[in-house]
Enzyme design. Structure first.
Site, short mmCIF file in Angstrom:
data_model
loop_
_atom_site.label_atom_id
_atom_site.label_comp_id
_atom_site.label_asym_id
_atom_site.label_seq_id
_atom_site.Cartn_x
_atom_site.Cartn_y
_atom_site.Cartn_z
CB CYS A 21 -0.89 -0.02 1.24
SG CYS A 21 -2.00 1.39 1.37
CG HIS A 78 -5.69 -2.60 -0.98
ND1 HIS A 78 -4.62 -3.16 -0.31
CD2 HIS A 78 -5.45 -1.26 -0.99
CE1 HIS A 78 -3.79 -2.20 0.06
NE2 HIS A 78 -4.27 -1.04 -0.34
CD GLU A 79 -6.71 1.06 -3.93
OE1 GLU A 79 -6.79 2.09 -3.24
OE2 GLU A 79 -5.64 0.45 -4.09
CG HIS A 121 -7.29 2.84 1.33
ND1 HIS A 121 -6.36 3.11 2.30
CD2 HIS A 121 -6.65 2.10 0.40
CE1 HIS A 121 -5.19 2.55 1.96
NE2 HIS A 121 -5.34 1.93 0.81
NI NI Z 1 -3.68 1.00 -0.13
#
Ligand code: NI
Length: 181
Positions: A100, A142-143, A146
């Site tokens: 990341c 994953h995105e 966030h």
């Molecule tokens: Ni990330």
């Protein structure tokens, strides 16, 4: 193109839940997308979420072209995804190494579902509704994490599979030339 510093883990803004974008006011988005695209390109990431540049809105970008270096990773369509909704379509998960841009120099082994559906709109307000598997699904998950203030280290189950790239390479745990997101 304006490259913006990426916030790093420890910055409290990365733990916050991002706000929904008003889809009637997408005209303001280019101002956000331009630095996001420039920053992702500069750091050669496969994805970036708005909170990573300090903007607490539910916007992610991602994409990766086919790359002969990663024959096992299918290409991911270049996408701007606003107000994403994710549905998990399988009980099955796989482990893969993630990085990341907000946790530079490190990698961790993260279990993720292998099949999802994601919906949202793009920067023109057009609907996005796709199914994704494996690497593509992982990138989206994953995105979108966030946007809920979740960084991948929180998803690691086996804490011995988290560390600095150099040490993990030396230990033979990860191949070289991974991508960050
Ligand atoms: Ni990330």
């Amino acid at each position: 193109m304006p490259v913006t510093p990426v916030l790093r883990m420890g910055d409290p803004r990365l733990w916050q839940v991002a706000r929904e974008v008003d889809e009637t006011k997408l005209d303001a988005l280019p101002k956000l997308l331009e630095p996001m695209r420039a920053t992702m390109a500069e750091y050669k990431g496969v994805g970036l979420a708005a909170p990573q540049i300090g903007v607490g809105l539910r916007v992610v970008i991602f994409g990766m072209d086919a790359n002969p270096r990663y024959p096992e990773a299918e290409p991911v369509p270049h996408t701007v995804l606003i107000n994403p909704k994710i549905e998990i379509l399988t009980q099955e998960t796989t482990n893969a190494w993630e990085g990341c841009l907000s946790v530079p120099g490190m990698r961790g082994l993260v279990p993720r579902p292998t099949h999802i559906r994601y919906r949202g709109v793009d920067e023109n307000g057009d609907t996005i509704d796709r199914e994704a598997k494996d690497f593509h699904a992982r990138v989206v998950l994953h995105e979108c994490d966030h946007l809920d203030g979740i960084l991948y280290p929180s998803r690691i189950v086996d804490r011995t599979k988290f560390g600095f790239i150099e040490e993990l390479e030396t230990a033979g745990l990860i191949p070289k030339l991974e991508k960050e997101s």
